[in-house]
Scaffold this motif. Structure first.
Motif, PDB file in Angstrom:
ATOM      1  N   UNK A  28      -2.781   2.534  -3.279  1.00  0.00           N
ATOM      2  CA  UNK A  28      -2.384   1.133  -3.140  1.00  0.00           C
ATOM      3  C   UNK A  28      -3.399   0.387  -2.268  1.00  0.00           C
ATOM      4  N   UNK A  29      -3.429  -0.930  -2.413  1.00  0.00           N
ATOM      5  CA  UNK A  29      -4.344  -1.742  -1.619  1.00  0.00           C
ATOM      6  C   UNK A  29      -3.619  -2.951  -1.030  1.00  0.00           C
ATOM      7  N   UNK A  30      -4.223  -3.476   0.020  1.00  0.00           N
ATOM      8  CA  UNK A  30      -3.812  -4.744   0.644  1.00  0.00           C
ATOM      9  C   UNK A  30      -2.388  -4.744   1.204  1.00  0.00           C
ATOM     10  N   UNK A  31      -1.875  -3.590   1.582  1.00  0.00           N
ATOM     11  CA  UNK A  31      -0.547  -3.566   2.202  1.00  0.00           C
ATOM     12  C   UNK A  31      -0.690  -3.807   3.700  1.00  0.00           C
ATOM     13  N   UNK A  32       0.361  -4.314   4.278  1.00  0.00           N
ATOM     14  CA  UNK A  32       0.450  -4.545   5.719  1.00  0.00           C
ATOM     15  C   UNK A  32       1.798  -3.982   6.155  1.00  0.00           C
ATOM     16  N   UNK A  33       1.779  -2.816   6.788  1.00  0.00           N
ATOM     17  CA  UNK A  33       3.005  -2.118   7.168  1.00  0.00           C
ATOM     18  C   UNK A  33       2.913  -1.758   8.644  1.00  0.00           C
ATOM     19  N   UNK A  34       3.763  -2.341   9.452  1.00  0.00           N
ATOM     20  CA  UNK A  34       3.779  -2.051  10.882  1.00  0.00           C
ATOM     21  C   UNK A  34       4.595  -0.768  11.101  1.00  0.00           C
ATOM     22  N   UNK A  35       3.944   0.303  11.606  1.00  0.00           N
ATOM     23  CA  UNK A  35       4.662   1.569  11.824  1.00  0.00           C
ATOM     24  C   UNK A  35       5.778   1.481  12.863  1.00  0.00           C
ATOM     25  N   UNK A  36       5.758   0.463  13.719  1.00  0.00           N
ATOM     26  CA  UNK A  36       6.824   0.305  14.707  1.00  0.00           C
ATOM     27  C   UNK A  36       8.061  -0.375  14.118  1.00  0.00           C
ATOM     28  N   UNK A  37       7.895  -1.038  12.995  1.00  0.00           N
ATOM     29  CA  UNK A  37       9.005  -1.759  12.370  1.00  0.00           C
ATOM     30  C   UNK A  37       9.483  -1.109  11.078  1.00  0.00           C
ATOM     31  N   UNK A  38       8.803  -0.036  10.651  1.00  0.00           N
ATOM     32  CA  UNK A  38       9.140   0.648   9.408  1.00  0.00           C
ATOM     33  C   UNK A  38       9.083   2.155   9.633  1.00  0.00           C
ATOM     34  N   UNK A  39       9.906   2.890   8.918  1.00  0.00           N
ATOM     35  CA  UNK A  39       9.890   4.350   9.006  1.00  0.00           C
ATOM     36  C   UNK A  39       8.866   4.878   7.996  1.00  0.00           C
ATOM     37  N   UNK A  40       7.801   5.535   8.506  1.00  0.00           N
ATOM     38  CA  UNK A  40       6.742   5.989   7.608  1.00  0.00           C
ATOM     39  C   UNK A  40       6.444   7.488   7.731  1.00  0.00           C
ATOM     40  N   UNK A  41       7.345   8.226   8.341  1.00  0.00           N
ATOM     41  CA  UNK A  41       7.124   9.663   8.507  1.00  0.00           C
ATOM     42  C   UNK A  41       6.862  10.319   7.144  1.00  0.00           C
ATOM     43  N   UNK A  42       5.803  11.121   7.088  1.00  0.00           N
ATOM     44  CA  UNK A  42       5.376  11.858   5.895  1.00  0.00           C
ATOM     45  C   UNK A  42       4.946  10.958   4.736  1.00  0.00           C
ATOM     46  N   UNK A  43       4.820   9.644   4.976  1.00  0.00           N
ATOM     47  CA  UNK A  43       4.250   8.764   3.941  1.00  0.00           C
ATOM     48  C   UNK A  43       2.763   9.059   3.841  1.00  0.00           C
ATOM     49  N   UNK A  44       2.181   8.786   2.679  1.00  0.00           N
ATOM     50  CA  UNK A  44       0.770   9.086   2.447  1.00  0.00           C
ATOM     51  C   UNK A  44      -0.012   7.786   2.291  1.00  0.00           C
ATOM     52  N   UNK A  45      -1.150   7.716   3.011  1.00  0.00           N
ATOM     53  CA  UNK A  45      -2.030   6.556   2.963  1.00  0.00           C
ATOM     54  C   UNK A  45      -3.471   7.042   2.867  1.00  0.00           C
ATOM     55  N   UNK A  46      -4.317   6.273   2.218  1.00  0.00           N
ATOM     56  CA  UNK A  46      -5.738   6.622   2.172  1.00  0.00           C
ATOM     57  C   UNK A  46      -6.408   6.140   3.459  1.00  0.00           C
ATOM     58  N   UNK A  47      -7.550   6.737   3.786  1.00  0.00           N
ATOM     59  CA  UNK A  47      -8.266   6.298   4.987  1.00  0.00           C
ATOM     60  C   UNK A  47      -8.721   4.845   4.846  1.00  0.00           C
ATOM     61  N   UNK A  48      -9.047   4.415   3.643  1.00  0.00           N
ATOM     62  CA  UNK A  48      -9.468   3.017   3.455  1.00  0.00           C
ATOM     63  C   UNK A  48      -8.308   2.040   3.661  1.00  0.00           C
ATOM     64  N   UNK A  49      -7.073   2.523   3.574  1.00  0.00           N
ATOM     65  CA  UNK A  49      -5.918   1.652   3.753  1.00  0.00           C
ATOM     66  C   UNK A  49      -5.348   1.644   5.156  1.00  0.00           C
ATOM     67  N   UNK A  50      -5.969   2.392   6.073  1.00  0.00           N
ATOM     68  CA  UNK A  50      -5.434   2.473   7.439  1.00  0.00           C
ATOM     69  C   UNK A  50      -5.373   1.125   8.141  1.00  0.00           C
ATOM     70  N   UNK A  51      -6.262   0.226   7.799  1.00  0.00           N
ATOM     71  CA  UNK A  51      -6.258  -1.103   8.424  1.00  0.00           C
ATOM     72  C   UNK A  51      -4.904  -1.796   8.216  1.00  0.00           C
ATOM     73  N   UNK A  52      -4.265  -1.517   7.088  1.00  0.00           N
ATOM     74  CA  UNK A  52      -2.959  -2.107   6.805  1.00  0.00           C
ATOM     75  C   UNK A  52      -1.845  -1.569   7.678  1.00  0.00           C
ATOM     76  N   UNK A  53      -2.115  -0.473   8.392  1.00  0.00           N
ATOM     77  CA  UNK A  53      -1.130   0.116   9.297  1.00  0.00           C
ATOM     78  C   UNK A  53      -1.356  -0.285  10.752  1.00  0.00           C
ATOM     79  N   UNK A  54      -2.578  -0.673  11.096  1.00  0.00           N
ATOM     80  CA  UNK A  54      -2.896  -0.940  12.503  1.00  0.00           C
ATOM     81  C   UNK A  54      -3.244  -2.396  12.787  1.00  0.00           C
ATOM     82  N   UNK A  55      -3.223  -3.248  11.802  1.00  0.00           N
ATOM     83  CA  UNK A  55      -3.667  -4.630  12.007  1.00  0.00           C
ATOM     84  C   UNK A  55      -2.821  -5.385  13.037  1.00  0.00           C
TER      85      UNK A  55
END
Length: 190
Positions: free
Chosen positions: A155-182
């Motif tokens: 997936x691309x262009x997602x914006x998911x705040x790990x503090x506001x969403x449960x993401x345990x064991x979810x899978x993300x690509x290294x190129x998509x990490x910006x969408x988790x830490x922005x």
């Protein structure tokens, strides 16, 4: 009067004079139908396929969607949260789904493939083990959602705040990490 349709194929010509709302369709194919802004309220679709259909802004309040597949369809502006969740089972392949809402829905094990989900609402969803393969989430919202085990690797262009969403064991690509830490003001340098 409620009608029941089983194992039928519908093209635009067959659908033009058919009143869809309140009827039941099982194992039916809708191919190339333009149904934008049509009411599907209180309609039942079981094991149906919508292929190359325009379903923009359809009203689906109290509509049952069990075993329904959407292939290469336009589904902009649909509020899927108005469907009853007890029988909900859908899959999406190569669909345009701008401004679509899944607010508060259980989307466990759902599969989206190559879908354009720009500016869609995934607030409060449960999407455990969901697959978002090749999907574009530009300006879509994820808030208070359970995404445990979900697959966002393609997936691309997602914006998911790990503090506001449960993401345990979810899978993300290294190129998509910006969408988790922005949200954290972190700068990632390639």
């Amino acid at each position: 009067m409620k009608e029941f349709f089983f194992d039928k194929s519908f093209s635009q010509a067959e659908i033009d004079n058919l009143f869809l709302s309140g009827n039941e369709f099982e194992n039916c194919l809708f191919d190339g139908c333009i149904l934008s802004s049509v009411s599907f309220e209180k309609t039942i679709f079981i094991d149906c396929i919508f292929s190359q259909c325009d379903l923009n802004n359809v009203s689906i309040k109290s509509t049952v969607l069990k075993g329904v597949t959407f292939n290469t369809c336009k589904l902009n502006g649909i509020h899927f949260e108005f469907c009853p969740s007890f029988m909900l089972e859908m899959n999406f392949d190569t669909c345009q789904m701008h401004y679509t809402s899944f607010y508060g829905m259980n989307l466990e094990n759902i599969h989206f493939k190559d879908c354009d989900l720009k500016e869609s609402d995934f607030t409060g969803i449960t999407a455990i083990n969901a697959v978002f393969d090749g999907c574009d989430f530009s300006n879509s919202s994820f808030d208070q959602s359970n995404l445990q085990g979900a697959d966002f690797t393609k997936a691309i262009n997602y914006h998911i705040n790990p503090l506001k969403n449960q993401i345990k064991k979810a899978k993300f690509s290294t190129s998509g990490l910006i969408g988790l830490v922005s949200d954290f003001g972190i700068e990632i340098i390639p």
